[in-house]
Design a protein around this motif. Structure first.
Motif, PDB file in Angstrom:
ATOM      1  N   GLU A   1      10.351  13.288   6.174  1.00  0.00           N
ATOM      2  CA  GLU A   1       9.254  12.464   6.683  1.00  0.00           C
ATOM      3  C   GLU A   1       8.156  12.338   5.634  1.00  0.00           C
ATOM      4  O   GLU A   1       7.589  11.258   5.442  1.00  0.00           O
ATOM      5  N   THR A   2       7.871  13.422   4.917  1.00  0.00           N
ATOM      6  CA  THR A   2       6.853  13.390   3.872  1.00  0.00           C
ATOM      7  C   THR A   2       7.225  12.385   2.784  1.00  0.00           C
ATOM      8  O   THR A   2       6.389  11.589   2.349  1.00  0.00           O
ATOM      9  N   SER A   3       8.483  12.401   2.368  1.00  0.00           N
ATOM     10  CA  SER A   3       8.937  11.447   1.353  1.00  0.00           C
ATOM     11  C   SER A   3       8.816  10.012   1.855  1.00  0.00           C
ATOM     12  O   SER A   3       8.382   9.117   1.124  1.00  0.00           O
ATOM     13  N   PHE A   4       9.185   9.800   3.108  1.00  0.00           N
ATOM     14  CA  PHE A   4       9.092   8.476   3.704  1.00  0.00           C
ATOM     15  C   PHE A   4       7.633   8.008   3.749  1.00  0.00           C
ATOM     16  O   PHE A   4       7.322   6.875   3.360  1.00  0.00           O
ATOM     17  N   LEU A   5       6.740   8.902   4.191  1.00  0.00           N
ATOM     18  CA  LEU A   5       5.329   8.537   4.274  1.00  0.00           C
ATOM     19  C   LEU A   5       4.743   8.258   2.893  1.00  0.00           C
ATOM     20  O   LEU A   5       3.933   7.338   2.736  1.00  0.00           O
ATOM     21  N   ALA A   6       5.150   9.020   1.884  1.00  0.00           N
ATOM     22  CA  ALA A   6       4.663   8.791   0.523  1.00  0.00           C
ATOM     23  C   ALA A   6       5.073   7.401   0.039  1.00  0.00           C
ATOM     24  O   ALA A   6       4.275   6.689  -0.595  1.00  0.00           O
ATOM     25  N   GLU A   7       6.304   7.009   0.335  1.00  0.00           N
ATOM     26  CA  GLU A   7       6.762   5.667  -0.050  1.00  0.00           C
ATOM     27  C   GLU A   7       6.001   4.589   0.709  1.00  0.00           C
ATOM     28  O   GLU A   7       5.690   3.530   0.154  1.00  0.00           O
ATOM     29  N   MET A   8       5.712   4.849   1.971  1.00  0.00           N
ATOM     30  CA  MET A   8       4.946   3.878   2.760  1.00  0.00           C
ATOM     31  C   MET A   8       3.526   3.737   2.206  1.00  0.00           C
ATOM     32  O   MET A   8       2.991   2.628   2.132  1.00  0.00           O
ATOM     33  N   LEU A   9       2.910   4.858   1.824  1.00  0.00           N
ATOM     34  CA  LEU A   9       1.580   4.810   1.238  1.00  0.00           C
ATOM     35  C   LEU A   9       1.600   4.051  -0.088  1.00  0.00           C
ATOM     36  O   LEU A   9       0.676   3.302  -0.398  1.00  0.00           O
ATOM     37  N   LYS A  10       2.661   4.237  -0.861  1.00  0.00           N
ATOM     38  CA  LYS A  10       2.799   3.514  -2.126  1.00  0.00           C
ATOM     39  C   LYS A  10       2.910   2.013  -1.859  1.00  0.00           C
ATOM     40  O   LYS A  10       2.258   1.206  -2.529  1.00  0.00           O
ATOM     41  N   SER A  11       3.716   1.641  -0.867  1.00  0.00           N
ATOM     42  CA  SER A  11       3.874   0.229  -0.520  1.00  0.00           C
ATOM     43  C   SER A  11       2.578  -0.379   0.000  1.00  0.00           C
ATOM     44  O   SER A  11       2.326  -1.572  -0.194  1.00  0.00           O
ATOM     45  N   ALA A  12       1.764   0.469   0.643  1.00  0.00           N
ATOM     46  CA  ALA A  12       0.489  -0.003   1.172  1.00  0.00           C
ATOM     47  C   ALA A  12      -0.571  -0.143   0.083  1.00  0.00           C
ATOM     48  O   ALA A  12      -1.655  -0.668   0.336  1.00  0.00           O
ATOM     49  N   GLY A  13      -0.251   0.354  -1.125  1.00  0.00           N
ATOM     50  CA  GLY A  13      -1.185   0.183  -2.231  1.00  0.00           C
ATOM     51  C   GLY A  13      -2.079   1.375  -2.497  1.00  0.00           C
ATOM     52  O   GLY A  13      -2.974   1.285  -3.334  1.00  0.00           O
ATOM     53  N   LEU A  14      -1.861   2.484  -1.823  1.00  0.00           N
ATOM     54  CA  LEU A  14      -2.689   3.664  -2.057  1.00  0.00           C
ATOM     55  C   LEU A  14      -2.455   4.174  -3.473  1.00  0.00           C
ATOM     56  O   LEU A  14      -1.324   4.369  -3.895  1.00  0.00           O
ATOM     57  N   GLY A  15      -3.529   4.365  -4.205  1.00  0.00           N
ATOM     58  CA  GLY A  15      -3.427   4.893  -5.555  1.00  0.00           C
ATOM     59  C   GLY A  15      -3.254   3.836  -6.630  1.00  0.00           C
ATOM     60  O   GLY A  15      -3.124   4.182  -7.802  1.00  0.00           O
ATOM     61  N   GLU A  16      -3.250   2.571  -6.256  1.00  0.00           N
ATOM     62  CA  GLU A  16      -3.150   1.512  -7.267  1.00  0.00           C
ATOM     63  C   GLU A  16      -4.446   1.459  -8.062  1.00  0.00           C
ATOM     64  O   GLU A  16      -5.528   1.675  -7.528  1.00  0.00           O
ATOM     65  N   THR A  17      -4.321   1.180  -9.334  1.00  0.00           N
ATOM     66  CA  THR A  17      -5.508   1.090 -10.171  1.00  0.00           C
ATOM     67  C   THR A  17      -6.235  -0.214  -9.890  1.00  0.00           C
ATOM     68  O   THR A  17      -5.628  -1.241  -9.602  1.00  0.00           O
ATOM     69  N   ARG A  18      -7.538  -0.134  -9.999  1.00  0.00           N
ATOM     70  CA  ARG A  18      -8.365  -1.317  -9.780  1.00  0.00           C
ATOM     71  C   ARG A  18      -8.504  -2.070 -11.094  1.00  0.00           C
ATOM     72  O   ARG A  18      -8.377  -1.491 -12.172  1.00  0.00           O
TER      73      ARG A  18
END
Length: 79
Positions: free
Chosen positions: A16-33
């Motif tokens: 579940e943690t791996s899945f959530l991390a991928e979802m957060l990545k897809s949502a743009g969390l941590g993208e550079t401005r």
């Protein structure tokens, strides 16, 4: 809870943690401005931020995926 159940529950939480991390990545969390970003360092450590946040989300109950995975794994293991 038997040791086998603890191992299955741990495996389910990690999935579940791996899945959530991928979802957060897809949502743009941590993208550079584009402006005032942290540069290369920010890009390097964004995955650690997503992983840590996903772990905390899973510990807090997540989205229920780990529980469903646990029951499926337990059924398969016992069955």
């Amino acid at each position: 809870m038997p040791d086998g159940d603890a191992a299955l529950r741990d495996a389910a939480r990690k999935l579940e943690t791996s899945f959530l991390a991928e979802m957060l990545k897809s949502a743009g969390l941590g993208e550079t401005r584009d402006t005032f970003g942290g540069g290369a360092g920010e890009e390097q450590f964004a995955s650690f931020l997503r992983q840590a946040q996903a772990e905390e989300m899973a510990k807090a109950g997540g989205i229920g995926l780990s529980e469903a995975l646990f029951h499926a794994l337990k059924e398969r293991h016992d069955g």
